[in-house]
Design an enzyme around this catalytic site. Structure first.
Site, mmCIF file in Angstrom:
data_model
loop_
_atom_site.group_PDB
_atom_site.id
_atom_site.type_symbol
_atom_site.label_atom_id
_atom_site.label_comp_id
_atom_site.label_asym_id
_atom_site.label_seq_id
_atom_site.Cartn_x
_atom_site.Cartn_y
_atom_site.Cartn_z
ATOM 1 N N ASP A 98 32.657 42.812 34.275
ATOM 2 C CA ASP A 98 33.219 42.202 35.315
ATOM 3 C C ASP A 98 33.038 42.108 36.502
ATOM 4 O O ASP A 98 32.532 43.653 37.165
ATOM 5 C CB ASP A 98 34.408 42.856 35.243
ATOM 6 N N ASP A 200 36.272 39.218 39.502
ATOM 7 C CA ASP A 200 37.662 39.762 40.232
ATOM 8 C C ASP A 200 38.341 38.519 41.003
ATOM 9 O O ASP A 200 37.392 38.562 41.933
ATOM 10 C CB ASP A 200 37.360 41.239 40.037
ATOM 11 N N GLU A 242 38.572 34.590 37.907
ATOM 12 C CA GLU A 242 40.225 34.751 38.247
ATOM 13 C C GLU A 242 40.425 33.927 40.202
ATOM 14 O O GLU A 242 39.959 34.748 40.711
ATOM 15 C CB GLU A 242 39.941 36.746 38.471
ATOM 16 N N HIS A 315 44.883 42.294 31.302
ATOM 17 C CA HIS A 315 44.999 44.249 31.896
ATOM 18 C C HIS A 315 46.361 44.597 32.993
ATOM 19 O O HIS A 315 46.352 45.262 33.231
ATOM 20 C CB HIS A 315 43.290 44.977 32.128
ATOM 21 N N ASP A 316 46.940 42.699 33.540
ATOM 22 C CA ASP A 316 47.762 42.631 34.423
ATOM 23 C C ASP A 316 48.590 42.478 34.392
ATOM 24 O O ASP A 316 49.678 42.983 34.898
ATOM 25 C CB ASP A 316 47.317 41.994 35.430
HETATM 26 O O1 TEU Z 1 43.647 41.463 39.756
HETATM 27 C C1 TEU Z 1 44.526 40.617 40.786
HETATM 28 C C2 TEU Z 1 45.939 40.778 41.467
HETATM 29 O O2 TEU Z 1 45.899 40.123 42.203
HETATM 30 C C3 TEU Z 1 46.688 42.018 41.035
HETATM 31 O O3 TEU Z 1 46.703 43.076 41.058
HETATM 32 C C4 TEU Z 1 48.096 40.819 40.798
HETATM 33 O O4 TEU Z 1 48.029 40.536 41.956
HETATM 34 C C5 TEU Z 1 49.450 41.371 40.087
HETATM 35 O O5 TEU Z 1 49.058 42.181 38.982
HETATM 36 C C6 TEU Z 1 50.470 40.993 40.644
HETATM 37 O O6 TEU Z 1 50.988 41.897 40.604
HETATM 38 C C7 TEU Z 1 42.618 41.857 40.086
HETATM 39 C C8 TEU Z 1 42.053 42.768 38.632
HETATM 40 O O7 TEU Z 1 42.605 42.052 37.730
HETATM 41 C C9 TEU Z 1 43.137 43.724 39.137
HETATM 42 O O8 TEU Z 1 43.350 44.988 37.231
HETATM 43 C C10 TEU Z 1 42.737 44.529 39.947
HETATM 44 O O9 TEU Z 1 43.529 45.737 40.645
HETATM 45 C C11 TEU Z 1 43.181 43.626 41.550
HETATM 46 O O10 TEU Z 1 41.871 42.160 41.135
HETATM 47 C C12 TEU Z 1 41.868 44.585 42.303
HETATM 48 O O11 TEU Z 1 40.415 44.392 41.906
#
Ligand code: TEU
Length: 544
Positions: A98, A200, A242, A315-316
């Site tokens: 990542d 990311d 992403e 994971h989000d």
């Molecule tokens: O996620 C990007 C992100 O924008 C998410 O936090 C998303 O906005 C949210 O889940 C939707 O409400 C990436 C990673 O995957 C996440 O785990 C990190 O927290 C974020 O970037 C910051 O690095």
């Protein structure tokens, strides 16, 4: 030209904190992952996307990196990582790291130096601005985790910019020295033998915060082109960015011919299921037509150039079977239906840990029970905008990130066999019933379905390369499409509802031949009207 390996491979995402804990401290670790590689080899996957394992104060569970070349001590050592790389390679599995370079941790030595004062050689690695005329933040930009995107640094009298937590200061991509440091770091990891990077929030790196522009900013594609030249050109690796703001129109600029990325993660199917006013924080009944459109528009857009990633979860996001299937009586069958629908589209499928055994969302009884920084940061925002505490709790339960982060359920032992200690986040109480050991013992289980789909992709080029035509796009319960390659036709029909449905297969999808995959009874004919059982999914391969 030889097909890139990542078109035939299936990916598996590991969230290391929650995958397997070898040392009993309640946190997953690299030794734990090594101990489970045979589970993944058996599934047949080609590469692992490993969420961050770098040194980090863990304000955002590792998405806040304080050293890009060191392993977090709670996850192991560099020697452990090297062993993981070698053990995975021995099983034909690549490791995709990542790359979190929109921001670093505020505990990174670059930021530690930068905040010492305006003369620091690293000051310009970050984004600093004088206060606004009223002494407040320079402008109105907000953080994704709630509150202003600017935090005041009393020592230098300036604000620094952070699109996420205040412990995640944004890096200044305008600075060529910063970019060079990142290229060097990426090359260092590639030289170690990793198979690629998941990047990311890569759509944020070209931002222009002074003009309020964060996503797909003016410099984004210049930076990606430079990355292609300085790091990626000539390497046989996979890169997936992403990009929440990517659209079918901009997609070719990320992943078209000669572009830096193999594919993007786009989220149109995810946001299609969100509330128009409160986003993910208010539960919203999912609409199959909108969900299909999210995928179909991208299938059409990248038919000629570029490549799709295919995923239900990460994971989000919430657990796939809870969000899009039925995690009650139809849990197994609907999880299998979702697998079939996703894996037979055109693109590279990503399996999120636990999806392959049908893991479900957890119910959190109170807001305080959530661990995630996003939940706690967004609550005051949503409350101020008029969302009730009950509605927010329901939204967080439906869509919150902790759903995907509860520990992997390996077996029926205490804490699901994840850890002999106390897990950092409680295991879903359904683990005695939903776990890998039980599911793998069932020939009709979810794992068996995934394993078959991963294998079919390797033996059937039509799944990888066939043209894609969506069918019955406006049908509220049926998901159907057709693939074709060299005189073969593959038609997939799925009933994504808990009621039986009679469905007339459109002529352009009609096929009879061999039943390639099913989660119920085998069928060899998809012509005319078919009666589908609840959550039945079937694919038939034949000639048109
Ligand atoms: O996620 C990007 C992100 O924008 C998410 O936090 C998303 O906005 C949210 O889940 C939707 O409400 C990436 C990673 O995957 C996440 O785990 C990190 O927290 C974020 O970037 C910051 O690095």
């Amino acid at each position: 030209m030889r097909d890139p390996w990542w078109k035939t491979a299936v990916a598996y995402q590991i969230y290391p904190r929650s995958f397997a804990d070898a040392d009993g401290d309640g946190l997953g670790d690299i030794a734990g992952i090594i101990g489970k590689l045979d589970h993944l080899a058996d599934l047949g996957i080609g590469f692992i996307w490993l969420s961050p394992v770098y040194r980090s104060p863990m304000a955002d569970n590792g998405y806040d990196i304080s050293d890009y070349r060191e392993i977090a001590p709670e996850f192991g050592t560099t020697a452990d990582f090297d062993r993981l790389l070698a053990e995975a390679k021995a099983r034909g599995i690549g490791i995709v790291m990542d790359l979190v370079v929109n921001h670093s941790s505020d505990e990174h030595s670059w930021f530690q130096s930068a905040r010492e004062g305006r003369d620091s050689p690293f000051r310009d690695y970050y984004i600093w601005r004088d206060p606004g005329p009223d002494g407040g933040p320079p402008n109105e930009l907000q953080s994704f985790f709630g509150g202003p995107a600017w935090s005041f640094d009393a020592r230098s009298g300036q604000y620094y910019f952070h699109l996420f937590d205040r412990k995640q200061p944004d890096l200044n991509w305008e600075n060529p020295a910063l970019r060079a440091a990142i290229w060097e770091m990426m090359n260092w990891w590639f030289d170690k033998g990793i198979a690629g990077f998941r990047m990311d929030v890569i759509d944020l790196i070209g931002k222009d915060p002074d003009n309020g522009i964060t996503a797909e900013g003016p410099k984004l594609f210049d930076h990606l082109a430079e990355m292609q030249r300085e790091v990626l050109a000539g390497r046989d690796v996979v890169t997936v960015g992403e990009a929440w703001s990517a659209s079918p129109d901009t997609a070719p600029r990320y992943c078209g011919d000669g572009a830096a990325l193999s594919m993007v993660f786009q989220f149109s199917h995810v946001t299609a299921g969100w509330d128009p006013e409160f986003g993910k924080w208010k539960d919203h009944k999912s609409d199959l037509v909108a969900l299909k459109r999210g995928f179909n528009d991208w299938q059409r857009a990248l038919a000629g150039e570029g490549w799709n990633s295919l995923f239900w979860s990460n994971h989000d996001l919430p657990r796939a079977v809870s969000k899009y299937g039925d995690d009650g009586i139809w849990r197994v069958r609907s999880a299998r239906a979702l697998a079939i629908v996703l894996h037979l589209m055109k693109g590279t499928p990503y399996i999120y840990q636990g999806e392959e055994i049908g893991m479900t969302n957890t119910r959190f009884a109170r807001r305080e029970d959530f661990n995630d920084v996003e939940v706690h940061g967004q609550w005051p925002e949503m409350q101020a905008r008029g969302l009730s505490a009950d509605d927010f709790l329901a939204g967080a339960n439906a869509n919150g990130r902790d759903n995907a982060r509860t520990p992997m359920q390996w077996d029926a032992r205490a804490h699901a066999g994840f850890s002999t200690g106390t897990p950092w986040l409680a295991v879903n109480p359904n683990y005695p019933r939903v776990n890998a050991a039980a599911d793998r013992a069932d020939p009709d289980g979810v794992f068996a379905q995934y394993r078959q789909l991963v294998a079919l992709r390797k033996s059937h080029p039509i799944i990888v390369h066939g043209s894609f035509v969506p069918l019955a796009e406006d049908h509220p319960a049926i998901w159907a499409y057709r693939r074709e390659l060299e005189g073969q036709r593959l038609t997939m029909v799925a009933n994504l509802s808990g009621d039986p449905v009679r469905f007339a297969v459109p002529g352009q999808g009609a096929v009879s031949g061999q039943c390639l995959v099913t989660n119920t009874e085998a069928r060899t004919d998809l012509t005319g009207e078919v009666a589908l059982a609840p959550w039945e999914a079937v694919a038939v391969l034949g000639t048109p």
